[in-house]
Motif scaffolding. Structure first.
Motif, PDB file in Angstrom:
ATOM      1  N   VAL A 139      37.978  38.776  22.804  1.00  0.00           N
ATOM      2  CA  VAL A 139      38.573  37.733  23.645  1.00  0.00           C
ATOM      3  C   VAL A 139      39.242  38.357  24.861  1.00  0.00           C
ATOM      4  O   VAL A 139      39.263  37.784  25.951  1.00  0.00           O
ATOM      5  CB  VAL A 139      39.586  36.893  22.833  1.00  0.00           C
ATOM      6  N   ASN A 140      39.792  39.559  24.672  1.00  0.00           N
ATOM      7  CA  ASN A 140      40.505  40.254  25.747  1.00  0.00           C
ATOM      8  C   ASN A 140      39.616  41.240  26.495  1.00  0.00           C
ATOM      9  O   ASN A 140      40.124  42.158  27.140  1.00  0.00           O
ATOM     10  CB  ASN A 140      41.714  41.009  25.169  1.00  0.00           C
ATOM     11  N   LEU A 141      38.323  41.056  26.417  1.00  0.00           N
ATOM     12  CA  LEU A 141      37.388  42.011  27.012  1.00  0.00           C
ATOM     13  C   LEU A 141      37.646  42.239  28.495  1.00  0.00           C
ATOM     14  O   LEU A 141      37.729  43.385  28.957  1.00  0.00           O
ATOM     15  CB  LEU A 141      35.944  41.535  26.807  1.00  0.00           C
ATOM     16  N   VAL A 142      37.785  41.162  29.261  1.00  0.00           N
ATOM     17  CA  VAL A 142      37.974  41.296  30.705  1.00  0.00           C
ATOM     18  C   VAL A 142      39.285  42.000  31.019  1.00  0.00           C
ATOM     19  O   VAL A 142      39.344  42.859  31.904  1.00  0.00           O
ATOM     20  CB  VAL A 142      37.923  39.912  31.394  1.00  0.00           C
ATOM     21  N   GLU A 143      40.335  41.671  30.287  1.00  0.00           N
ATOM     22  CA  GLU A 143      41.631  42.318  30.501  1.00  0.00           C
ATOM     23  C   GLU A 143      41.556  43.809  30.159  1.00  0.00           C
ATOM     24  O   GLU A 143      42.057  44.664  30.899  1.00  0.00           O
ATOM     25  CB  GLU A 143      42.705  41.649  29.658  1.00  0.00           C
ATOM     26  N   ASN A 144      40.909  44.125  29.028  1.00  0.00           N
ATOM     27  CA  ASN A 144      40.753  45.525  28.633  1.00  0.00           C
ATOM     28  C   ASN A 144      39.924  46.289  29.654  1.00  0.00           C
ATOM     29  O   ASN A 144      40.226  47.442  29.984  1.00  0.00           O
ATOM     30  CB  ASN A 144      40.091  45.618  27.256  1.00  0.00           C
ATOM     31  N   LEU A 145      38.879  45.643  30.167  1.00  0.00           N
ATOM     32  CA  LEU A 145      38.028  46.289  31.167  1.00  0.00           C
ATOM     33  C   LEU A 145      38.789  46.491  32.469  1.00  0.00           C
ATOM     34  O   LEU A 145      38.647  47.529  33.130  1.00  0.00           O
ATOM     35  CB  LEU A 145      36.779  45.439  31.413  1.00  0.00           C
ATOM     36  N   SER A 146      39.603  45.515  32.848  1.00  0.00           N
ATOM     37  CA  SER A 146      40.398  45.640  34.063  1.00  0.00           C
ATOM     38  C   SER A 146      41.364  46.821  33.961  1.00  0.00           C
ATOM     39  O   SER A 146      41.511  47.609  34.894  1.00  0.00           O
ATOM     40  CB  SER A 146      41.170  44.346  34.322  1.00  0.00           C
ATOM     41  N   ASN A 147      42.018  46.929  32.801  1.00  0.00           N
ATOM     42  CA  ASN A 147      42.929  48.054  32.579  1.00  0.00           C
ATOM     43  C   ASN A 147      42.180  49.378  32.628  1.00  0.00           C
ATOM     44  O   ASN A 147      42.671  50.374  33.164  1.00  0.00           O
ATOM     45  CB  ASN A 147      43.645  47.902  31.232  1.00  0.00           C
ATOM     46  N   TYR A 148      40.987  49.368  32.071  1.00  0.00           N
ATOM     47  CA  TYR A 148      40.159  50.582  32.081  1.00  0.00           C
ATOM     48  C   TYR A 148      39.817  50.972  33.523  1.00  0.00           C
ATOM     49  O   TYR A 148      39.945  52.136  33.911  1.00  0.00           O
ATOM     50  CB  TYR A 148      38.879  50.342  31.287  1.00  0.00           C
ATOM     51  N   ASN A 149      39.398  50.001  34.318  1.00  0.00           N
ATOM     52  CA  ASN A 149      39.006  50.291  35.703  1.00  0.00           C
ATOM     53  C   ASN A 149      40.183  50.727  36.563  1.00  0.00           C
ATOM     54  O   ASN A 149      40.004  51.435  37.558  1.00  0.00           O
ATOM     55  CB  ASN A 149      38.324  49.073  36.322  1.00  0.00           C
ATOM     56  N   ALA A 150      41.377  50.312  36.192  1.00  0.00           N
ATOM     57  CA  ALA A 150      42.562  50.716  36.940  1.00  0.00           C
ATOM     58  C   ALA A 150      43.084  52.086  36.501  1.00  0.00           C
ATOM     59  O   ALA A 150      43.971  52.646  37.144  1.00  0.00           O
ATOM     60  CB  ALA A 150      43.669  49.674  36.770  1.00  0.00           C
ATOM     61  N   SER A 151      42.520  52.612  35.421  1.00  0.00           N
ATOM     62  CA  SER A 151      43.036  53.855  34.844  1.00  0.00           C
ATOM     63  C   SER A 151      42.452  55.115  35.462  1.00  0.00           C
ATOM     64  O   SER A 151      42.950  56.209  35.207  1.00  0.00           O
ATOM     65  CB  SER A 151      42.753  53.870  33.334  1.00  0.00           C
ATOM     66  N   GLY A 152      41.376  54.972  36.248  1.00  0.00           N
ATOM     67  CA  GLY A 152      40.741  56.151  36.810  1.00  0.00           C
ATOM     68  C   GLY A 152      39.919  56.918  35.790  1.00  0.00           C
ATOM     69  O   GLY A 152      39.657  58.116  35.959  1.00  0.00           O
ATOM     70  N   ALA A 153      39.520  56.270  34.709  1.00  0.00           N
ATOM     71  CA  ALA A 153      38.750  56.912  33.646  1.00  0.00           C
ATOM     72  C   ALA A 153      37.350  57.288  34.127  1.00  0.00           C
ATOM     73  O   ALA A 153      36.941  56.983  35.244  1.00  0.00           O
ATOM     74  CB  ALA A 153      38.669  55.993  32.427  1.00  0.00           C
ATOM     75  N   LYS A 154      36.620  57.935  33.259  1.00  0.00           N
ATOM     76  CA  LYS A 154      35.319  58.519  33.581  1.00  0.00           C
ATOM     77  C   LYS A 154      34.358  57.545  34.269  1.00  0.00           C
ATOM     78  O   LYS A 154      33.746  57.865  35.283  1.00  0.00           O
ATOM     79  CB  LYS A 154      34.677  59.060  32.299  1.00  0.00           C
ATOM     80  N   ALA A 155      34.192  56.358  33.721  1.00  0.00           N
ATOM     81  CA  ALA A 155      33.229  55.390  34.264  1.00  0.00           C
ATOM     82  C   ALA A 155      33.916  54.224  34.971  1.00  0.00           C
ATOM     83  O   ALA A 155      33.300  53.182  35.204  1.00  0.00           O
ATOM     84  CB  ALA A 155      32.327  54.864  33.144  1.00  0.00           C
ATOM     85  N   ALA A 156      35.185  54.400  35.333  1.00  0.00           N
ATOM     86  CA  ALA A 156      35.951  53.323  35.958  1.00  0.00           C
ATOM     87  C   ALA A 156      35.509  53.075  37.398  1.00  0.00           C
ATOM     88  O   ALA A 156      35.075  53.992  38.094  1.00  0.00           O
ATOM     89  CB  ALA A 156      37.441  53.660  35.939  1.00  0.00           C
ATOM     90  N   VAL A 157      35.610  51.816  37.825  1.00  0.00           N
ATOM     91  CA  VAL A 157      35.366  51.426  39.213  1.00  0.00           C
ATOM     92  C   VAL A 157      36.602  50.653  39.668  1.00  0.00           C
ATOM     93  O   VAL A 157      36.831  49.525  39.230  1.00  0.00           O
ATOM     94  CB  VAL A 157      34.104  50.545  39.356  1.00  0.00           C
ATOM     95  N   ALA A 158      37.393  51.263  40.527  1.00  0.00           N
ATOM     96  CA  ALA A 158      38.695  50.692  40.899  1.00  0.00           C
ATOM     97  C   ALA A 158      38.587  49.290  41.490  1.00  0.00           C
ATOM     98  O   ALA A 158      39.455  48.446  41.277  1.00  0.00           O
ATOM     99  CB  ALA A 158      39.403  51.618  41.879  1.00  0.00           C
ATOM    100  N   SER A 159      37.520  49.018  42.230  1.00  0.00           N
ATOM    101  CA  SER A 159      37.389  47.720  42.891  1.00  0.00           C
ATOM    102  C   SER A 159      37.162  46.580  41.905  1.00  0.00           C
ATOM    103  O   SER A 159      37.296  45.410  42.261  1.00  0.00           O
ATOM    104  CB  SER A 159      36.249  47.749  43.909  1.00  0.00           C
ATOM    105  N   PHE A 160      36.812  46.901  40.657  1.00  0.00           N
ATOM    106  CA  PHE A 160      36.611  45.861  39.647  1.00  0.00           C
ATOM    107  C   PHE A 160      37.873  45.608  38.827  1.00  0.00           C
ATOM    108  O   PHE A 160      37.862  44.804  37.907  1.00  0.00           O
ATOM    109  CB  PHE A 160      35.469  46.241  38.696  1.00  0.00           C
ATOM    110  N   ALA A 161      38.956  46.314  39.157  1.00  0.00           N
ATOM    111  CA  ALA A 161      40.210  46.139  38.418  1.00  0.00           C
ATOM    112  C   ALA A 161      41.029  45.029  39.042  1.00  0.00           C
ATOM    113  O   ALA A 161      41.105  44.897  40.257  1.00  0.00           O
ATOM    114  CB  ALA A 161      41.012  47.437  38.430  1.00  0.00           C
ATOM    115  N   THR A 162      41.646  44.214  38.215  1.00  0.00           N
ATOM    116  CA  THR A 162      42.582  43.196  38.692  1.00  0.00           C
ATOM    117  C   THR A 162      43.925  43.489  38.057  1.00  0.00           C
ATOM    118  O   THR A 162      44.000  43.887  36.899  1.00  0.00           O
ATOM    119  CB  THR A 162      42.137  41.776  38.304  1.00  0.00           C
TER     120      THR A 162
END
Length: 219
Positions: free
Chosen positions: A142-165
């Motif tokens: 249910v929290n997939l989008v939120e978890n993905l947003s946090n991931y993208n904001a983290s600078g992780a290996k496959a993160a894309v900053a522009s997809f983070a909210t």
């Protein structure tokens, strides 16, 4: 003259096209959970389990691998944890696939080192960055989008900053009854500075926003 106008029209059409589009499809054991920061839905995915991409953009999908594993007289469903896959768009169609898992041994090997293949229609391998998406919350799906947003904001290996909210609490104000009004504003941007600019702009009144825009035009 008519030929010249036609030629000019064709030239204008070609120069106005910013990029070429390809189509992304998956193997039968791979499902899209999210596409470019958004939860996969009917508006994003066609009936053919595919979506369009542009060759000028970086794209990101979250996928899940599912297989029926048969052992003796029993069959069990295996579903992998969500896997983030980031890649550059191409002018060719792309297929995202996972190896066929036939046994518990295959499953254990895949769990330890999941490999999602991304290839073009001509058979060329597309470079990717991929890893498991960390799941948090009582109901991670249910929290997939939120978890993905946090991931993208983290600078992780496959993160894309522009997809983070980023969701920030609004500055507290008072209502007509003197009570404190609370709320939140969702902003999106490439980096923290851009997100903060968006945040404070939304907090300002109309006059302040106008003054800021006039100032920004002069810079």
């Amino acid at each position: 003259m008519k030929f010249r106008l036609t030629a000019l029209a064709v030239a204008a059409l070609l120069t106005s096209t910013p990029s070429f589009a390809g189509v992304v499809t998956t193997s039968s054991n791979v499902d899209f959970l999210a596409i470019d920061g958004q939860k996969a839905s009917k508006s994003l995915i066609k009936q053919a389990r595919s979506f369009n991409i542009t060759d000028t953009n970086q794209h990101q999908v979250v996928v899940r691998v599912s297989e029926i594993i048969r052992g003796g007289s029993e069959s069990n469903l295996f579903e992998s944890d969500p896997i983030v896959v980031t890649f550059q768009g191409t002018t060719e169609d792309i297929q995202i696939s996972a190896p066929t898992l036939r046994s518990e041994r295959d499953v254990e090997k895949f769990k330890q080192s999941p490999v999602i293949s991304v290839t073009t229609a001509s058979g060329a391998a597309v470079q990717t960055k991929q890893e498991y998406l960390t799941q948090e919350g009582f109901l991670p799906s249910v929290n997939l989008v939120e978890n993905l947003s946090n991931y993208n904001a983290s600078g992780a290996k496959a993160a894309v900053a522009s997809f983070a909210t980023t969701t920030m609490p609004t500055a507290m104000g008072t209502t007509g009854a003197g009570k404190v009004a609370k709320g939140k504003v969702t902003v999106q941007g490439e980096n923290a500075a851009e997100q903060m600019l968006q945040y404070w702009f939304q907090q300002a009144d109309k006059e302040t926003q106008t003054r800021f825009l006039n100032w920004a035009k002069k810079q």
